[in-house]
Design a protein around this motif. Structure first.
Motif, PDB file in Angstrom:
ATOM      1  N   PRO A  27       1.035  -1.107   0.338  1.00  0.00           N
ATOM      2  CA  PRO A  27      -0.031  -0.328   0.009  1.00  0.00           C
ATOM      3  C   PRO A  27       0.845   1.033  -0.085  1.00  0.00           C
ATOM      4  O   PRO A  27       1.716   1.379   0.447  1.00  0.00           O
ATOM      5  CB  PRO A  27      -0.909  -0.413   1.353  1.00  0.00           C
ATOM      6  N   LEU A  28       0.187   2.173  -0.189  1.00  0.00           N
ATOM      7  CA  LEU A  28       1.009   3.528  -0.694  1.00  0.00           C
ATOM      8  C   LEU A  28       0.818   4.320   0.591  1.00  0.00           C
ATOM      9  O   LEU A  28       0.705   6.227  -0.450  1.00  0.00           O
ATOM     10  CB  LEU A  28       0.455   3.938  -2.355  1.00  0.00           C
ATOM     11  N   ASP A  29       0.697   4.499   1.337  1.00  0.00           N
ATOM     12  CA  ASP A  29      -0.525   5.422   2.375  1.00  0.00           C
ATOM     13  C   ASP A  29       1.285   6.196   3.227  1.00  0.00           C
ATOM     14  O   ASP A  29       2.302   5.331   2.937  1.00  0.00           O
ATOM     15  CB  ASP A  29      -0.459   4.022   3.460  1.00  0.00           C
ATOM     16  N   GLY A  30       0.573   7.360   2.995  1.00  0.00           N
ATOM     17  CA  GLY A  30       1.953   8.641   3.330  1.00  0.00           C
ATOM     18  C   GLY A  30       3.399   8.604   2.520  1.00  0.00           C
ATOM     19  O   GLY A  30       4.297   8.810   2.890  1.00  0.00           O
ATOM     20  N   LEU A  31       3.248   7.854   0.698  1.00  0.00           N
ATOM     21  CA  LEU A  31       3.603   7.866   0.081  1.00  0.00           C
ATOM     22  C   LEU A  31       4.288   9.335  -0.290  1.00  0.00           C
ATOM     23  O   LEU A  31       3.284   9.599  -0.359  1.00  0.00           O
ATOM     24  CB  LEU A  31       3.227   7.429  -1.506  1.00  0.00           C
ATOM     25  N   ILE A  32       5.549   9.539   0.296  1.00  0.00           N
ATOM     26  CA  ILE A  32       6.501  10.741  -0.383  1.00  0.00           C
ATOM     27  C   ILE A  32       7.485  10.657  -1.163  1.00  0.00           C
ATOM     28  O   ILE A  32       8.019  11.885  -2.211  1.00  0.00           O
ATOM     29  CB  ILE A  32       7.500  11.605   0.728  1.00  0.00           C
ATOM     30  N   GLY A  33       7.593   9.678  -1.735  1.00  0.00           N
ATOM     31  CA  GLY A  33       8.729   9.850  -2.925  1.00  0.00           C
ATOM     32  C   GLY A  33       8.564   8.555  -3.057  1.00  0.00           C
ATOM     33  O   GLY A  33       7.973   7.209  -2.864  1.00  0.00           O
ATOM     34  N   ILE A  34       9.330   8.351  -4.669  1.00  0.00           N
ATOM     35  CA  ILE A  34       9.257   6.936  -5.085  1.00  0.00           C
ATOM     36  C   ILE A  34      10.547   6.620  -5.655  1.00  0.00           C
ATOM     37  O   ILE A  34      11.636   7.232  -5.901  1.00  0.00           O
ATOM     38  CB  ILE A  34       8.867   6.918  -6.532  1.00  0.00           C
ATOM     39  N   PHE A  35      11.307   5.345  -4.764  1.00  0.00           N
ATOM     40  CA  PHE A  35      13.557   5.401  -4.804  1.00  0.00           C
ATOM     41  C   PHE A  35      12.750   3.462  -4.821  1.00  0.00           C
ATOM     42  O   PHE A  35      12.506   2.801  -5.107  1.00  0.00           O
ATOM     43  CB  PHE A  35      13.489   5.289  -3.266  1.00  0.00           C
ATOM     44  N   GLY A  36      14.589   3.757  -5.824  1.00  0.00           N
ATOM     45  CA  GLY A  36      14.768   2.243  -5.902  1.00  0.00           C
ATOM     46  C   GLY A  36      15.377   2.302  -6.771  1.00  0.00           C
ATOM     47  O   GLY A  36      16.430   3.429  -7.609  1.00  0.00           O
ATOM     48  N   LYS A  37      16.238   1.480  -8.250  1.00  0.00           N
ATOM     49  CA  LYS A  37      17.715   1.487  -8.083  1.00  0.00           C
ATOM     50  C   LYS A  37      17.274   1.462  -9.782  1.00  0.00           C
ATOM     51  O   LYS A  37      16.249   1.467  -9.825  1.00  0.00           O
ATOM     52  CB  LYS A  37      18.008  -0.639  -7.906  1.00  0.00           C
ATOM     53  N   GLY A  39      16.159   0.926 -13.617  1.00  0.00           N
ATOM     54  CA  GLY A  39      15.792   0.339 -14.614  1.00  0.00           C
ATOM     55  C   GLY A  39      14.832  -0.371 -13.836  1.00  0.00           C
ATOM     56  O   GLY A  39      14.619  -1.809 -13.584  1.00  0.00           O
ATOM     57  N   SER A  40      14.607  -0.193 -12.222  1.00  0.00           N
ATOM     58  CA  SER A  40      13.958  -1.021 -11.244  1.00  0.00           C
ATOM     59  C   SER A  40      12.086  -1.040 -11.381  1.00  0.00           C
ATOM     60  O   SER A  40      11.128  -0.885 -11.391  1.00  0.00           O
ATOM     61  CB  SER A  40      13.652  -1.236  -9.748  1.00  0.00           C
ATOM     62  N   GLY A  41      11.354   0.075 -12.381  1.00  0.00           N
ATOM     63  CA  GLY A  41      10.523   0.321 -12.882  1.00  0.00           C
ATOM     64  C   GLY A  41       9.776   1.775 -12.062  1.00  0.00           C
ATOM     65  O   GLY A  41       8.170   2.463 -12.364  1.00  0.00           O
ATOM     66  N   LYS A  42      11.009   3.266 -11.011  1.00  0.00           N
ATOM     67  CA  LYS A  42      10.209   4.166 -11.209  1.00  0.00           C
ATOM     68  C   LYS A  42       9.357   4.955 -12.540  1.00  0.00           C
ATOM     69  O   LYS A  42       8.062   5.122 -11.976  1.00  0.00           O
ATOM     70  CB  LYS A  42      11.142   4.607 -10.332  1.00  0.00           C
ATOM     71  N   THR A  43      10.040   5.183 -13.256  1.00  0.00           N
ATOM     72  CA  THR A  43       9.041   5.797 -14.926  1.00  0.00           C
ATOM     73  C   THR A  43       7.900   5.157 -14.821  1.00  0.00           C
ATOM     74  O   THR A  43       6.771   6.055 -15.177  1.00  0.00           O
ATOM     75  CB  THR A  43       9.961   6.718 -15.451  1.00  0.00           C
ATOM     76  N   ASN A  44       8.483   4.171 -14.538  1.00  0.00           N
ATOM     77  CA  ASN A  44       7.105   3.433 -15.413  1.00  0.00           C
ATOM     78  C   ASN A  44       6.127   3.384 -14.701  1.00  0.00           C
ATOM     79  O   ASN A  44       4.630   3.496 -15.025  1.00  0.00           O
ATOM     80  CB  ASN A  44       7.406   2.150 -16.273  1.00  0.00           C
ATOM     81  N   LEU A  45       5.669   3.231 -13.178  1.00  0.00           N
ATOM     82  CA  LEU A  45       5.247   3.563 -12.556  1.00  0.00           C
ATOM     83  C   LEU A  45       4.127   5.028 -13.002  1.00  0.00           C
ATOM     84  O   LEU A  45       2.913   5.119 -12.948  1.00  0.00           O
ATOM     85  CB  LEU A  45       5.521   3.503 -11.175  1.00  0.00           C
ATOM     86  N   VAL A  46       5.275   5.906 -12.179  1.00  0.00           N
ATOM     87  CA  VAL A  46       4.797   7.350 -12.761  1.00  0.00           C
ATOM     88  C   VAL A  46       3.569   7.213 -14.184  1.00  0.00           C
ATOM     89  O   VAL A  46       2.586   7.675 -14.434  1.00  0.00           O
ATOM     90  CB  VAL A  46       5.660   8.559 -12.558  1.00  0.00           C
ATOM     91  N   ILE A  47       4.250   6.641 -15.272  1.00  0.00           N
ATOM     92  CA  ILE A  47       3.827   6.684 -16.387  1.00  0.00           C
ATOM     93  C   ILE A  47       2.397   6.054 -16.692  1.00  0.00           C
ATOM     94  O   ILE A  47       0.888   6.370 -16.788  1.00  0.00           O
ATOM     95  CB  ILE A  47       4.824   6.299 -17.459  1.00  0.00           C
TER      96      ILE A  47
END
Length: 91
Positions: A27-37, A39-47
């Motif tokens: 769950p994304l409760d209180g999400l304030i940022g997306i962190f990861g290595k 090629g882990s899919g951070k940008t694809n999540l935002v897209i």
């Protein structure tokens, strides 16, 4: 606070760019940022979230639809993308 209902948000992706198999994020409760290595899919999540909520898909900075699919079938109607939000009420 008494009487205040809280909910949890989870994102479910399948067939979307690097998320070939069903992937549940959250769950994304209180999400304030997306962190990861890299090629882990951070940008694809935002897209994916932009694709889900952007009602103007012909906007000049939107990606062509065929770039969003993990794998295109020879017949485009057999290809699919699943993007969803799962809202769960907390007790």
């Amino acid at each position: 606070m008494e009487g205040t209902e809280k909910s949890s948000v989870t994102v479910k992706l399948e067939g979307f760019k690097t998320y070939k198999k069903t992937t549940i994020l959250g769950p994304l409760d209180g999400l304030i940022g997306i962190f990861g290595k890299n090629g882990s899919g951070k940008t694809n999540l935002v897209i994916a979230l932009k694709f889900l909520f952007d009602l103007n898909l012909k906007q000049k900075h939107s990606l062509p639809l065929n770039q969003l699919f993990t794998q295109l079938s020879p017949q485009l109607e057999n290809s699919f993308i699943k993007i969803g939000l799962i809202l769960t009420k907390k007790v």
